[in-house]
Design a protein around this motif. Sequence first.
Motif, PDB file in Angstrom:
ATOM      1  N   MET A   2      -4.573   6.973  -0.131  1.00 59.43           N
ATOM      2  CA  MET A   2      -4.423   5.661   0.503  1.00 59.43           C
ATOM      3  C   MET A   2      -4.974   4.607  -0.448  1.00 59.43           C
ATOM      4  SD  MET A   2      -5.372   6.018   4.503  1.00 59.43           S
ATOM      5  CE  MET A   2      -6.055   7.629   4.811  1.00 59.43           C
ATOM      6  N   GLU A   3      -4.073   3.779  -0.968  1.00 63.33           N
ATOM      7  CA  GLU A   3      -4.490   2.714  -1.882  1.00 63.33           C
ATOM      8  C   GLU A   3      -3.753   1.430  -1.541  1.00 63.33           C
ATOM      9  OE1 GLU A   3      -6.783   2.562  -4.374  1.00 63.33           O
ATOM     10  OE2 GLU A   3      -7.390   4.637  -3.960  1.00 63.33           O
ATOM     11  N   ASN A   4      -4.456   0.305  -1.695  1.00 65.52           N
ATOM     12  CA  ASN A   4      -3.889  -1.031  -1.503  1.00 65.52           C
ATOM     13  C   ASN A   4      -3.824  -1.732  -2.850  1.00 65.52           C
ATOM     14  OD1 ASN A   4      -3.803  -0.929   1.404  1.00 65.52           O
ATOM     15  ND2 ASN A   4      -6.033  -1.052   1.331  1.00 65.52           N
TER      16      ASN A   4
ATOM     17  N   ASP B 169       0.428   5.286   1.307  1.00 67.42           N
ATOM     18  CA  ASP B 169      -0.375   6.200   2.115  1.00 67.42           C
ATOM     19  C   ASP B 169       0.369   7.532   2.194  1.00 67.42           C
ATOM     20  OD1 ASP B 169      -1.608   7.674   4.145  1.00 67.42           O
ATOM     21  OD2 ASP B 169      -1.354   6.139   5.679  1.00 67.42           O
TER      22      ASP B 169
ATOM     23  N   HIS C   2      -0.228  11.360   3.681  1.00 71.57           N
ATOM     24  CA  HIS C   2      -1.110  12.156   4.543  1.00 71.57           C
ATOM     25  C   HIS C   2      -0.331  13.315   5.149  1.00 71.57           C
ATOM     26  CE1 HIS C   2       0.744   9.133   7.182  1.00 71.57           C
ATOM     27  NE2 HIS C   2       0.765  10.108   8.079  1.00 71.57           N
TER      28      HIS C   2
ATOM     29  N   ARG D 284       6.721  -1.742   7.145  1.00 73.24           N
ATOM     30  CA  ARG D 284       6.361  -0.426   6.603  1.00 73.24           C
ATOM     31  C   ARG D 284       7.530   0.525   6.805  1.00 73.24           C
ATOM     32  NH1 ARG D 284       2.416   0.063  11.375  1.00 73.24           N
ATOM     33  NH2 ARG D 284       3.732   1.075  12.903  1.00 73.24           N
TER      34      ARG D 284
ATOM     35  N   SER E  11       8.098   4.992   6.624  1.00 74.05           N
ATOM     36  CA  SER E  11       7.515   6.313   6.433  1.00 74.05           C
ATOM     37  C   SER E  11       8.610   7.314   6.133  1.00 74.05           C
ATOM     38  CB  SER E  11       6.770   6.779   7.687  1.00 74.05           C
ATOM     39  OG  SER E  11       5.689   5.911   7.958  1.00 74.05           O
TER      40      SER E  11
ATOM     41  N   SER F 225       0.838  -1.194   0.000  1.00 73.01           N
ATOM     42  CA  SER F 225       0.000   0.000   0.000  1.00 73.01           C
ATOM     43  C   SER F 225       0.872   1.242   0.000  1.00 73.01           C
ATOM     44  CB  SER F 225      -0.934   0.023   1.220  1.00 73.01           C
ATOM     45  OG  SER F 225      -0.187   0.144   2.405  1.00 73.01           O
TER      46      SER F 225
END
Length: 159
Positions: A106-108, A74, A76, A150, A152, A72
């Motif tokens: 936000m996409e999977n 994301d 933000h 993940r 960031s 995914s």
Amino acid sequence: MKFPAKYFHLLFYALVLVSCSSNNSTDIDEEKPTITIDYNEGFPQGCQQLVRGETYAFRAMVTDNKALASYSLDIHNNFDHHTHDDQEETCDLDPIKQAENPFVFMENYSIEEGVTSYEINISLTIPEDIDTGDYHCAYSVTDETGWQSRTSIDIKIVE
């Protein structure tokens, strides 16, 4: 003919013994998948500035010892200066502010079955009418057994 209780118990224990599977540690996936943007085409890099109205290829490399399942992206706002536990680099932040029209993406996505290495490559245009300022770009990857990793990245969207 009456079925003796001792045969019933014997049959029950035999079924329990047969139904228990052996835990072969080579079959158990104990490793999380990996995710990195630390290569030439990885994007965005920490503290990078993205311009409203421009199109970018968001790229990260993901791998797993058994098989990948999904990933995914994301994006933000970070107008409140929050952090994520996986952030490696913190950039100079603008003053805290209230969001008026923040960018949220936000996409999977699924990964073909059996793949152990995959490059995420998502083309995305930053809308021209969104708030500028501090944002987080977060990639996530999940393997077929449910392990997840993940990362960031602090980015800044500018005019």
